[in-house]
Design an enzyme around this catalytic site. Structure first.
Site, short mmCIF file in Angstrom:
data_model
loop_
_atom_site.label_atom_id
_atom_site.label_comp_id
_atom_site.label_asym_id
_atom_site.label_seq_id
_atom_site.Cartn_x
_atom_site.Cartn_y
_atom_site.Cartn_z
CG LEU A 75 -27.25 46.51 -7.07
CD1 LEU A 75 -27.28 45.11 -6.47
CD2 LEU A 75 -26.19 47.37 -6.43
CB CYS A 76 -28.47 48.60 -13.91
SG CYS A 76 -29.68 47.30 -14.07
CG HIS A 77 -22.34 47.92 -14.64
ND1 HIS A 77 -22.79 46.67 -14.29
CD2 HIS A 77 -21.16 48.10 -14.01
CE1 HIS A 77 -21.89 46.11 -13.48
NE2 HIS A 77 -20.91 46.95 -13.30
CG MET A 113 -31.37 44.39 -15.94
SD MET A 113 -32.79 43.34 -15.51
CE MET A 113 -33.89 44.50 -14.78
CD GLU A 114 -29.48 48.27 -19.67
OE1 GLU A 114 -28.88 48.84 -18.76
OE2 GLU A 114 -29.46 47.03 -19.80
CG ASP A 128 -49.99 58.36 -18.06
OD1 ASP A 128 -50.71 58.60 -17.07
OD2 ASP A 128 -49.38 59.24 -18.70
#
Length: 161
Positions: A75-77, A113-114, A128
């Site tokens: 739901l992120c733009h 969120m970014e 990793d």
């Protein structure tokens, strides 16, 4: 359900309509830690890791992840980021690497969120690259440190400072 911006009146997930919002400068900072043993951290610091420069790879991965956030979180733009930074520092006294990210834009929706995605993916990249040396590393403390801009104003995470 009224406190959740991504839930409509019927309780269904939806993408928030930001078309009526004002464009403002928006900045968010986030952090994460990768906890490891002394030998693994020394290999990173000394540049003796057989896969190459761990910090450079994690920095690029974090920047790339920030740019792909809307592909990862439904739901992120999609955003036109104007700046993403990923800073990594060894903290030998705590046997960890600290990651601090920043995302910035001028737009109608925030970049929290970014910044969080950049920190998370940079941490995952360190894991990793170093998992052959140590499988029991831990990723901890992923959180928003600060956000500025938009209707809700300036937020500082006092617990994480």
């Amino acid at each position: 359900m009224s406190g959740f911006s991504h839930i409509d009146q019927q309780g269904r997930a939806n993408m928030v309509d930001v078309s009526d919002k004002q464009s403002t400068v928006r900045v968010a900072r986030a952090q994460a830690f990768v906890v490891m043993n002394e030998q693994t951290l020394d290999a990173i610091i000394q540049g003796h890791h057989h896969k190459g420069d761990v910090f450079a790879t994690a920095r690029i991965a974090g920047i790339q992840a920030a740019k792909q956030t809307s592909s990862l979180i439904p739901l992120c733009h999609p955003l036109m980021l104007t700046k993403v930074s990923v800073e990594l520092s060894a903290e030998p006294e705590h046997h960890r690497v600290r990651i601090e990210t920043m995302a910035k834009l001028t737009g109608k929706t925030g970049v929290e969120m970014e910044a969080l995605t950049a920190a998370s993916v940079a941490a995952l990249t360190i894991y990793d690259m170093c998992k052959a040396l140590q499988r029991d590393m831990r990723i901890e403390g992923v959180c928003l440190l600060e956000k500025e801009g938009g209707r809700s104003g300036h937020y500082i995470n006092q617990e994480a400072q």
